[in-house]
Design an enzyme around this catalytic site. Sequence first.
Site, short mmCIF file in Angstrom:
data_model
loop_
_atom_site.label_atom_id
_atom_site.label_comp_id
_atom_site.label_asym_id
_atom_site.label_seq_id
_atom_site.Cartn_x
_atom_site.Cartn_y
_atom_site.Cartn_z
N CYS A 26 4.53 13.40 13.66
CA CYS A 26 5.70 14.13 14.16
C CYS A 26 6.65 14.49 13.03
O CYS A 26 7.21 13.61 12.38
CB CYS A 26 6.38 13.24 15.21
SG CYS A 26 8.06 13.67 15.61
N CYS A 29 10.25 13.31 13.45
CA CYS A 29 10.30 11.86 13.26
C CYS A 29 10.47 11.52 11.78
O CYS A 29 11.21 10.61 11.42
CB CYS A 29 9.02 11.19 13.79
SG CYS A 29 8.77 11.41 15.55
#
Length: 105
Positions: A26, A29
Amino acid sequence: MSNTKSFSELIKGDKLVLVDFYATWCGPCQMMQPILQEVAAKVGDRAKIIKIDVDRNPVAANKFQIRGVPTLILFRKGEPLWRQSGVVSAHQLVQTIEKHEAERV
């Protein structure tokens, strides 16, 4: 995450625990990592910050209905006090921690 303690043990204490539910694949993230480091430097030992990989910890992710990553949840005594999905600024996270810290007094 330490293998010696379960997720529920990590979040059940009296201290605030900010959990970053993330995934290695991600992009947003990965943007949270320096933000969380900044927050850790600002709040010191007033709150613990832990990262939980949703792919490696599906039980914890399902328990808290993590549908998107990153999702941040602030816990005290195992209870979620605040949650937000997406990238969150260090300023907002520090304010959130301070607000919930003040409510405890």
